[in-house]
Design a protein around this motif. Sequence first.
Motif: not given
Lengths: 213, 213, 213, 213
Positions: B124-128
């Motif tokens: 999630l964090e990377i994609a965000y």
Amino acid sequence: MSQHCRATCPEEKEQRRHLILDAAERLWLDDPERMANIAEIAQAAGLAKGTLYLYFRSKEELLLAMHERHNSLFFDSVIQRAGQDAPMAIEDMIGLIRGLLIATPAFLPLATLCHGLMERHISLEIAYAFEERTHAHLDLVVAALQRHFPLLTQALMLQSYALILGLWQLLRPSPLKELMRQRELVCACTDDYLNALGLALRALWRGALSTEG
Amino acid sequence: MSQHCRATCPEEKEQRRHLILDAAERLWLDDPERMANIAEIAQAAGLAKGTLYLYFRSKEELLLAMHERHNSLFFDSVIQRAGQDAPMAIEDMIGLIRGLLIATPAFLPLATLCHGLMERHISLEIAYAFEERTHAHLDLVVAALQRHFPLLTQALMLQSYALILGLWQLLRPSPLKELMRQRELVCACTDDYLNALGLALRALWRGALSTEG
Amino acid sequence: MSQHCRATCPEEKEQRRHLILDAAERLWLDDPERMANIAEIAQAAGLAKGTLYLYFRSKEELLLAMHERHNSLFFDSVIQRAGQDAPMAIEDMIGLIRGLLIATPAFLPLATLCHGLMERHISLEIAYAFEERTHAHLDLVVAALQRHFPLLTQALMLQSYALILGLWQLLRPSPLKELMRQRELVCACTDDYLNALGLALRALWRGALSTEG
Amino acid sequence: MSQHCRATCPEEKEQRRHLILDAAERLWLDDPERMANIAEIAQAAGLAKGTLYLYFRSKEELLLAMHERHNSLFFDSVIQRAGQDAPMAIEDMIGLIRGLLIATPAFLPLATLCHGLMERHISLEIAYAFEERTHAHLDLVVAALQRHFPLLTQALMLQSYALILGLWQLLRPSPLKELMRQRELVCACTDDYLNALGLALRALWRGALSTEG
DNA sequence: AATGAATGAGGTTTCATTCAT
DNA sequence: CATGAATGAAACCTCATTCAT
């Protein structure tokens, strides 16, 4: 597991193909975030892993077949609506698309995945046959729609499809929204995307249909 | 392999990130049909497999970073052109995009692959964070272009990007053409696609820019 | 991290050795289930990974050094008690051992781990030096205890140690009990083990000390 | 490697488990100093790496299974001897143990390693199931021996096992002796250890069996 | 045709150890 | 002496695919 009854005649084989695709679709809808593996699909279809390979030469071909079913559904729905007497305007077309996307939530994720895989493990002949069938079907769609939109071309249909697909990839539920959505069970086809798509299609069609006029 | 010189300060580390991305890009271009595995990329970068995981937490993060570099290149080129004195018309914009796509043949295949993967293994964090940076960069592009297209919105940029990406996926070199092309070393961005894209963008922009007017 | 002040003279080096062992012991007690890795130990000691290798040639040597500290503590406690005026009976000895095991909960898990590793990565000279020191220390223990148990031999001490260690490995908190215990924060040295050990030592000593008599 | 014949029925699967354990044991005996890795064991068993994971969920489960086989062998031998008509005295028991340890040189090193690993990567359920089976088997041993030693308890069996294991860890061939022994191919169960064990067991049993009397 | 055990590639992960700085 | 980036071995694990039964 004891051996299943065999599908001997071609009709039975086609039926079993769909049985497998149904199982795969069910799993996909259960958890759209991940693609089930072959073992799971086989189990869901009540068959053994190896049996799937009698009906699809690879996992990617199976995915492509799912995708093609979606495409066909989509195309047939448009053809059916176009065949009705009620006249269609751009807004009707947009509404139709919107309805179809909501009714088939697996369509865009699967299309995206398929196009990502096309890069890789699909055999030439399979990919080519898929394209042939798709374009033939699309011709029917164009023919049906030209009753309502005389200036409509296959190019515009492709462009529309490209917008539908491309916009979804760019605006797909962001991971964070996704997280929130999972907890609140909101529909995966967010208004964000559908609204953006409506605007885009309206602009595209206006530009395209007025040009040639 | 004997130990490489070390990247000690943050700048050197950033440099080494790019060294890895360069190696991956080189391999990709060498054989666009298949994605190299981590071991190959490491070898091409002259590093050990484990070292790559110091710079990218997973293979997919590495792909995403490659994609982001392409995006940035693309955006920067547009910004640069928009900053020049010569006025821009729709055709200039289309020509610019055309040139960029030809100059960066790995762009669309990789983008397609990335969007297929986003479905799956990116945290999630990377994609965000990726989305955040992309949108921020895109804002700069829009701001630069508004000098030439006062009615241009970020929505139109997204729609254009969607067309670029979606059309490519629909019209990408078909496997058979691909086979022929490999043997004759024709550019992967076929005229088919580029012409279709030109038409689509022209229609979209005309429809969009005239709408608001 | 900025470079630490350096330990130049031998005393400082010895001090830093203990600083590292203290850090490792702290981590072990924090979570007796798992052995911390070198990076964690280094961080807990406020040093860099590489620095640890200036003080211990391998992780296993570090573990062995921890174990030896435990052994020494144990031996010294026995020697101290034996040096007191109060006479000792078998039960006193058992109570002393029981107290020591409870006071040093890391002793048996670490001893077990060390003996498991001895199988593998310890250099000959290190292992030999460890054994030398241990046996020398044990001689002192035997000498001190013979004041209370004239028939006591080093063999009996070894047998007792073997019982302490072996019984723990066989009766160590079972995984399920362990789970329950974690949640209720019960002491790791269960009564089960300690009682079983008491019985065993009593039998062993009675058998051993009466034999020679 | 071409595909092996398959283990289809449960008996064949059990047989293949043993085939793998045999291969691992062979490698262990070939070089008791190091534990072979999974790839080597697979190769020695004539199987693919992945296949091993069909039979053992982790390397440690494989080691535990080897250890359990040793245990079972040991227990069964004692049960068999106890079932014979000839009466048993303590010395017979000690001789039996001695013979078994010599016949199964991998037993104690592997037991030591396993007990060191239990500290770490074995899942609760596996560890628990192992303990269950072991204690059930041990009950049979005790029942069989009580014909000869009416006062014998499971506690004494555990104590004896603890002595066997613990003493070995304390007296195991020291590294230096080991080096000499390797060159002269002396049995790993040194007289030192076996004699010490004989003394210890004698003392323990005398103490234990006389107590209750 | 149907099965599912076997395969083996390869991504992921961890980590003790080394060595250029 | 001290650092921590780099290494590389090895385990873990998943999985599409094959093939003997």
